[in-house]
Write a protein that holds these residues in place. Structure first.
Motif, PDB file in Angstrom:
ATOM      1  N   LEU A 104       0.822  -1.209   0.000  1.00 59.39           N
ATOM      2  CA  LEU A 104       0.000   0.000   0.000  1.00 59.39           C
ATOM      3  C   LEU A 104       0.855   1.258   0.000  1.00 59.39           C
ATOM      4  CD1 LEU A 104      -2.810  -0.878   2.583  1.00 59.39           C
ATOM      5  CD2 LEU A 104      -3.108  -0.549   0.128  1.00 59.39           C
ATOM      6  N   LEU A 105       1.869   1.270   0.857  1.00 57.65           N
ATOM      7  CA  LEU A 105       2.719   2.454   0.979  1.00 57.65           C
ATOM      8  C   LEU A 105       3.553   2.674  -0.280  1.00 57.65           C
ATOM      9  CD1 LEU A 105       3.867   2.057   4.690  1.00 57.65           C
ATOM     10  CD2 LEU A 105       2.169   3.645   3.768  1.00 57.65           C
ATOM     11  N   ARG A 106       3.986   1.592  -0.920  1.00 60.62           N
ATOM     12  CA  ARG A 106       4.726   1.740  -2.181  1.00 60.62           C
ATOM     13  C   ARG A 106       3.823   2.324  -3.259  1.00 60.62           C
ATOM     14  NH1 ARG A 106       6.950  -3.366  -0.851  1.00 60.62           N
ATOM     15  NH2 ARG A 106       5.396  -4.386  -2.174  1.00 60.62           N
ATOM     16  N   HIS A 107       2.576   1.894  -3.290  1.00 63.41           N
ATOM     17  CA  HIS A 107       1.664   2.335  -4.341  1.00 63.41           C
ATOM     18  C   HIS A 107       1.170   3.765  -4.119  1.00 63.41           C
ATOM     19  CE1 HIS A 107      -1.341   1.918  -7.526  1.00 63.41           C
ATOM     20  NE2 HIS A 107      -2.220   2.482  -6.702  1.00 63.41           N
ATOM     21  N   PHE A 108       0.742   4.074  -2.898  1.00 63.56           N
ATOM     22  CA  PHE A 108       0.143   5.387  -2.622  1.00 63.56           C
ATOM     23  C   PHE A 108       1.161   6.425  -2.168  1.00 63.56           C
ATOM     24  CE2 PHE A 108      -3.455   2.454  -2.208  1.00 63.56           C
ATOM     25  CZ  PHE A 108      -4.385   3.079  -3.034  1.00 63.56           C
ATOM     26  N   GLY A 109       2.279   5.981  -1.627  1.00 58.37           N
ATOM     27  CA  GLY A 109       3.356   6.903  -1.275  1.00 58.37           C
ATOM     28  C   GLY A 109       3.296   7.485   0.120  1.00 58.37           C
ATOM     29  N   SER A 110       2.102   7.656   0.669  1.00 59.87           N
ATOM     30  CA  SER A 110       1.971   8.243   2.000  1.00 59.87           C
ATOM     31  C   SER A 110       0.600   7.906   2.567  1.00 59.87           C
ATOM     32  CB  SER A 110       2.142   9.764   1.945  1.00 59.87           C
ATOM     33  OG  SER A 110       1.059  10.354   1.243  1.00 59.87           O
ATOM     34  N   LEU A 111       0.463   8.076   3.874  1.00 62.46           N
ATOM     35  CA  LEU A 111      -0.830   7.854   4.515  1.00 62.46           C
ATOM     36  C   LEU A 111      -1.854   8.893   4.064  1.00 62.46           C
ATOM     37  CD1 LEU A 111       0.227   6.959   8.179  1.00 62.46           C
ATOM     38  CD2 LEU A 111      -0.533   5.406   6.375  1.00 62.46           C
ATOM     39  N   LYS A 112      -1.390  10.094   3.754  1.00 64.48           N
ATOM     40  CA  LYS A 112      -2.290  11.151   3.300  1.00 64.48           C
ATOM     41  C   LYS A 112      -2.969  10.756   1.995  1.00 64.48           C
ATOM     42  CE  LYS A 112      -2.409  16.098   2.308  1.00 64.48           C
ATOM     43  NZ  LYS A 112      -3.412  16.400   3.329  1.00 64.48           N
ATOM     44  N   GLU A 113      -2.179  10.215   1.064  1.00 64.17           N
ATOM     45  CA  GLU A 113      -2.750   9.772  -0.205  1.00 64.17           C
ATOM     46  C   GLU A 113      -3.586   8.511  -0.021  1.00 64.17           C
ATOM     47  OE1 GLU A 113      -2.829  11.232  -3.204  1.00 64.17           O
ATOM     48  OE2 GLU A 113      -1.983  12.916  -2.094  1.00 64.17           O
ATOM     49  N   LEU A 114      -3.171   7.660   0.895  1.00 62.14           N
ATOM     50  CA  LEU A 114      -3.936   6.448   1.177  1.00 62.14           C
ATOM     51  C   LEU A 114      -5.330   6.792   1.701  1.00 62.14           C
ATOM     52  CD1 LEU A 114      -4.041   3.348   1.416  1.00 62.14           C
ATOM     53  CD2 LEU A 114      -3.045   3.574   3.699  1.00 62.14           C
ATOM     54  N   GLU A 115      -5.431   7.877   2.461  1.00 64.48           N
ATOM     55  CA  GLU A 115      -6.709   8.294   3.024  1.00 64.48           C
ATOM     56  C   GLU A 115      -7.723   8.628   1.931  1.00 64.48           C
ATOM     57  OE1 GLU A 115      -8.282  11.324   6.564  1.00 64.48           O
ATOM     58  OE2 GLU A 115      -6.446  11.777   5.451  1.00 64.48           O
ATOM     59  N   ARG A 116      -7.215   9.000   0.745  1.00 65.10           N
ATOM     60  CA  ARG A 116      -8.098   9.351  -0.369  1.00 65.10           C
ATOM     61  C   ARG A 116      -8.470   8.149  -1.223  1.00 65.10           C
ATOM     62  NH1 ARG A 116      -5.812  15.044  -2.909  1.00 65.10           N
ATOM     63  NH2 ARG A 116      -5.885  16.284  -0.998  1.00 65.10           N
ATOM     64  N   ALA A 117      -7.908   7.008  -0.937  1.00 65.20           N
ATOM     65  CA  ALA A 117      -8.132   5.822  -1.772  1.00 65.20           C
ATOM     66  C   ALA A 117      -9.570   5.331  -1.652  1.00 65.20           C
ATOM     67  CB  ALA A 117      -7.168   4.712  -1.375  1.00 65.20           C
ATOM     68  N   SER A 118     -10.102   4.862  -2.761  1.00 65.56           N
ATOM     69  CA  SER A 118     -11.447   4.294  -2.757  1.00 65.56           C
ATOM     70  C   SER A 118     -11.397   2.837  -2.303  1.00 65.56           C
ATOM     71  CB  SER A 118     -12.046   4.358  -4.168  1.00 65.56           C
ATOM     72  OG  SER A 118     -11.324   3.495  -5.051  1.00 65.56           O
ATOM     73  N   PHE A 119     -12.554   2.298  -2.006  1.00 61.55           N
ATOM     74  CA  PHE A 119     -12.645   0.895  -1.597  1.00 61.55           C
ATOM     75  C   PHE A 119     -12.118  -0.015  -2.712  1.00 61.55           C
ATOM     76  CE2 PHE A 119     -15.015  -3.124  -1.273  1.00 61.55           C
ATOM     77  CZ  PHE A 119     -14.666  -3.507   0.009  1.00 61.55           C
TER      78      PHE A 119
END
Length: 217
Positions: A59-74
């Motif tokens: 997840l972290l490799r793909h989204f780069g940060s927790l901030k971007e992960l927070e915007r991820a859809s289901f």
């Protein structure tokens, strides 16, 4: 007795270093149980939610940060996680915002801070959105309607789109709220025009625009 009370700086430093070594020797779950969530990093919270380090690393490799992960859809999370894990991540990342929002909505939206807290989820939107928050005579929220979705850095709302929900719900007043996913909080020309026109027409019709608010990242 004094030598037990006044320890040397070397002894104090050794004590602090020993305490840090002891803290680091605990597992994530042990630190959570002993010291609470403040002893854990954001990534460590995520590892507890998911339960699989390999999935968290992906997840972290793909989204780069927790901030971007927070915007991820289901659906995006399901590329890396099981259904149950994806549900846990979405719930965990949203919990603080949900609590703040529910608390804000329990009272009148008569300050800029209250309006901001009542619409915290807009920080995670990937498109600019114009929202109309409808109010009763005491400035309590009746409901909210997203009247326009735009691009990363622009959304254009016509006054008729703004006033339609106000009239349908017979609201005593309303707040215009929008976000800036790009991170640039400077209002676009279209945004300024929509807010100015909306405010003027509301005044002409005898209604109330409580305020216009920006919910940013």
């Amino acid at each position: 007795m004094s030598q037990h009370i006044f320890r040397s700086s070397v002894e104090l430093q050794n004590t602090r270093e020993g305490g840090l070594r002891t803290l680091a020797s605990f597992s994530v779950r042990e630190r959570l149980a002993r010291y609470g969530s403040s002893a854990l990093s954001g990534v460590e919270h995520l590892r507890l939610l998911v339960g699989r380090d390999s999935a968290v690393d992906a997840l972290l490799r793909h989204f780069g940060s927790l901030k971007e992960l927070e915007r991820a859809s289901f659906q995006e999370l399901r590329q890396f996680l099981t259904r149950r894990e994806a549900e846990a991540v979405i719930a965990g990342l949203s919990m603080a915002s949900v609590v703040d929002t529910e608390e804000a909505l329990s009272g009148p939206l008569d300050t800029a801070e209250a309006v901001y807290r009542a619409n915290l989820e807009m920080r995670c939107f990937r498109q600019e959105v114009v929202r109309v928050v409808l109010l009763d005579v005491q400035n309590y929220c009746v409901t909210s309607v997203d009247v326009c979705k735009g691009t990363l850095d622009e959304s254009l709302a016509h006054p008729r789109d703004i006033f339609r929900p106000v009239i349908v719900h017979a609201a005593a007043g309303f707040v215009l709220v929008h976000n800036h996913p790009s991170g640039d909080a400077r209002p676009s020309r279209g945004g300024c025009s929509a807010h100015a026109t909306g405010g003027k027409r509301c005044a002409d019709s005898g209604g109330r625009v409580l305020r216009s608010r920006y919910c940013g990242p």
